[in-house]
Enzyme design. Structure first.
Site, PDB file in Angstrom:
ATOM      1  N   ARG A 297     -10.129   0.810  15.623  1.00  0.00           N
ATOM      2  CA  ARG A 297     -10.250   1.511  14.345  1.00  0.00           C
ATOM      3  C   ARG A 297     -11.334   0.776  13.557  1.00  0.00           C
ATOM      4  O   ARG A 297     -12.456   1.225  13.453  1.00  0.00           O
ATOM      5  CB  ARG A 297      -8.920   1.495  13.572  1.00  0.00           C
ATOM      6  CG  ARG A 297      -7.816   2.314  14.194  1.00  0.00           C
ATOM      7  CD  ARG A 297      -6.638   2.508  13.256  1.00  0.00           C
ATOM      8  NE  ARG A 297      -6.223   1.295  12.576  1.00  0.00           N
ATOM      9  CZ  ARG A 297      -5.088   1.177  11.896  1.00  0.00           C
ATOM     10  NH1 ARG A 297      -4.258   2.196  11.796  1.00  0.00           N
ATOM     11  NH2 ARG A 297      -4.768   0.045  11.309  1.00  0.00           N
TER      12      ARG A 297
ATOM     13  N   TYR B  74      17.705  30.033   7.047  1.00  0.00           N
ATOM     14  CA  TYR B  74      16.530  30.817   7.465  1.00  0.00           C
ATOM     15  C   TYR B  74      16.446  30.919   8.982  1.00  0.00           C
ATOM     16  O   TYR B  74      16.673  29.934   9.688  1.00  0.00           O
ATOM     17  CB  TYR B  74      15.249  30.140   6.976  1.00  0.00           C
ATOM     18  CG  TYR B  74      14.980  30.311   5.503  1.00  0.00           C
ATOM     19  CD1 TYR B  74      14.816  31.578   4.949  1.00  0.00           C
ATOM     20  CD2 TYR B  74      14.853  29.206   4.675  1.00  0.00           C
ATOM     21  CE1 TYR B  74      14.546  31.729   3.598  1.00  0.00           C
ATOM     22  CE2 TYR B  74      14.573  29.344   3.329  1.00  0.00           C
ATOM     23  CZ  TYR B  74      14.428  30.612   2.794  1.00  0.00           C
ATOM     24  OH  TYR B  74      14.160  30.754   1.470  1.00  0.00           O
TER      25      TYR B  74
ATOM     26  N   LYS C 201       0.845  -1.204   0.000  1.00  0.00           N
ATOM     27  CA  LYS C 201       0.000   0.000   0.000  1.00  0.00           C
ATOM     28  C   LYS C 201       0.885   1.260   0.000  1.00  0.00           C
ATOM     29  O   LYS C 201       2.095   1.171   0.267  1.00  0.00           O
ATOM     30  CB  LYS C 201      -0.939  -0.011   1.213  1.00  0.00           C
ATOM     31  CG  LYS C 201      -0.238  -0.043   2.547  1.00  0.00           C
ATOM     32  CD  LYS C 201      -1.225  -0.315   3.669  1.00  0.00           C
ATOM     33  CE  LYS C 201      -0.510  -0.427   4.980  1.00  0.00           C
ATOM     34  NZ  LYS C 201      -1.063   0.329   6.052  1.00  0.00           N
TER      35      LYS C 201
ATOM     36  N   MET D 116      13.365  24.468   1.461  1.00  0.00           N
ATOM     37  CA  MET D 116      12.591  23.676   0.490  1.00  0.00           C
ATOM     38  C   MET D 116      13.508  22.865  -0.424  1.00  0.00           C
ATOM     39  O   MET D 116      13.195  21.729  -0.788  1.00  0.00           O
ATOM     40  CB  MET D 116      11.712  24.610  -0.346  1.00  0.00           C
ATOM     41  CG  MET D 116      10.682  23.867  -1.172  1.00  0.00           C
ATOM     42  SD  MET D 116       9.714  24.946  -2.239  1.00  0.00           S
ATOM     43  CE  MET D 116       8.726  25.840  -1.074  1.00  0.00           C
TER      44      MET D 116
HETATM   45  C1  LIG Z   1      -3.990  -4.474   8.453  1.00  0.00           C
HETATM   46  C2  LIG Z   1      -2.516  -4.302   8.296  1.00  0.00           C
HETATM   47  N1  LIG Z   1      -1.739  -5.375   8.205  1.00  0.00           N
HETATM   48  C3  LIG Z   1      -0.399  -5.285   8.051  1.00  0.00           C
HETATM   49  C4  LIG Z   1       0.223  -4.055   8.009  1.00  0.00           C
HETATM   50  C5  LIG Z   1       1.722  -3.978   7.873  1.00  0.00           C
HETATM   51  O1  LIG Z   1       2.263  -3.427   9.027  1.00  0.00           O
HETATM   52  P1  LIG Z   1       3.851  -3.224   9.180  1.00  0.00           P
HETATM   53  O2  LIG Z   1       4.249  -2.260   8.122  1.00  0.00           O
HETATM   54  O3  LIG Z   1       4.016  -2.680  10.544  1.00  0.00           O
HETATM   55  O4  LIG Z   1       4.443  -4.561   8.974  1.00  0.00           O
HETATM   56  C6  LIG Z   1      -0.550  -2.900   8.098  1.00  0.00           C
HETATM   57  C7  LIG Z   1       0.094  -1.588   8.062  1.00  0.00           C
HETATM   58  O5  LIG Z   1      -0.376  -0.579   8.453  1.00  0.00           O
HETATM   59  C8  LIG Z   1      -1.964  -3.028   8.253  1.00  0.00           C
HETATM   60  O6  LIG Z   1      -2.749  -1.941   8.357  1.00  0.00           O
END
Ligand SMILES: Cc1ncc(COP(=O)(O)O)c(C=O)c1O
Length: 357
Positions: free
Chosen positions: A132, A255, A34, A303
């Protein structure tokens, strides 16, 4: 040309994937890709992670990108679909859905025949204390029973809130709840381990593990480094020296003129800044690596530029500077910045050039 570069080491990614295989030899690996593979670039990472059993993403758009790039492995949507229309696309594309609320269960049951015909598993999320997503313990058993009676193949899933914290009392509570629901819903597939849990609790690997940060060679723990965990950094974030200055004691840099030299100094100006995703707000002294040595960042991050104290180092225009990577780990930059490696990796901008090693 401005040399701000993000270089991805495919072999390091494969090495880290193999570490997951060693730690969870009987589980299937759902590699989390992701957020553009934690900022590393999903295209390059999918190629290196092709041996994964499946991929995990946060939304349909990310899953579609995986198919567009030609990968046919199962993909799990870890927040499920966001509308009924998305459910139809998910089924067509063979994306497996998490269900964490009743509406998603209704959408799923409404399209049950098509979902089951694609041999897709449904991931039923337990809210065991993270608060969550997910069904509470007192409602999930009935939901799983309903889904099973409709013919769905279910995976009981949950996420730890404190897997990175050794002695947090919620860890035991979450584990116990998960085990109790798993026993009550037998037979059922199960998945509860992210990186920290894979590294700490091999007994909880079950059918699927979901590694994210460890694949990318950053540590999920504040007190254990990637060397302790035998992981290799995947991303090298580098730039070049574009100017060299000498300043006298009492002169300031950058800055706000917050940094004032207490001695004569040699400064290197490096072409990187918050416009590239390099963090600006440091709580502690930050460093970069030059020729394998750590050198302090002085003055405010701008920047497009930072200043480095290179007194005593032999550097030139064009000398490469590692913001994070092999010598200066992203976890240490994150600590100096009061954040976690995950955030720094994910929030790089599009400006640095991308390369694959
Ligand atoms: C449902 C779920 N599983 C696995 C992971 C992977 O977690 P990590 O990057 O800590 O291994 C995440 C990451 O946010 C997650 O939301």
């Amino acid at each position: 040309m401005r040399q701000a570069t993000v270089c991805i080491d495919s072999e390091a990614l494969q090495y880290n994937l193999n570490r997951v295989k060693q730690l969870a030899p009987t589980a299937q690996i759902v590699s989390m890709v992701k957020a553009n593979a934690y900022g590393h670039g999903v295209k390059d990472c999918l190629a290196a992670l092709n041996e994964s059993d499946a991929f995990g993403v946060a939304c349909l758009e990310e899953a579609l990108e995986i198919r567009k790039l030609g990968y046919s492995q199962p993909v799990t949507l870890i927040e499920g679909v966001f509308s009924e229309d998305e459910m139809q696309i998910a089924i067509e594309q063979k994306f497996e859905c998490v269900v964490h609320q009743t509406q998603q269960v209704e959408w799923l049951i409404a399209q049950k025949d098509a979902y089951i015909a694609q041999s897709l598993k449904v991931w039923v999320k337990l809210n065991s204390g993270m608060n969550r997503l997910g069904f509470k313990a007192d409602e999930i058993i009935e939901i799983i029973q309903t889904l099973k009676s409709e013919g769905f193949n279910c995976v009981l899933t949950m996420h730890f809130a404190n897997a990175d914290t050794e002695q947090h009392p919620l860890n035991e509570a979450q584990k116990n709840q998960f085990l109790a629901i798993k026993a009550a819903c037998k037979p059922i597939l199960a998945s509860c381990c992210n990186s920290a849990a894979i590294l700490k609790w091999p007994e909880l690997n079950f059918d699927f593990v979901r590694p994210g940060i460890m694949l990318y060679g950053a540590s999920p723990f504040a007190d254990r480094s990637i060397a302790d965990l035998d992981l290799k950094p995947v991303m090298s974030f580098t730039a070049e020296i574009i100017a060299l200055n000498s300043i006298e004691s009492g002169e300031s840099v950058g800055y706000g003129s917050h940094f004032v030299a207490e001695r004569p100094m040699n400064l290197a100006i490096v072409s990187i800044g918050y416009g590239d995703g390099y963090p600006r707000a440091f709580l502690k002294q930050n460093f970069v690596a030059i020729q394998g040595q750590l050198a302090p960042v002085v003055g405010r991050v701008a920047m497009d530029m930072i200043a480095i104290d290179v007194t005593g180092l032999s550097v030139n225009l064009g000398t490469e500077v590692e913001l994070w990577g092999q010598r200066r780990w992203v976890d240490d930059v994150a600590k100096a910045n009061g954040t976690i490696g995950y955030e720094l990796l994910c929030r790089l901008s599009n400006r640095p050039k991308r390369k694959r090693m």
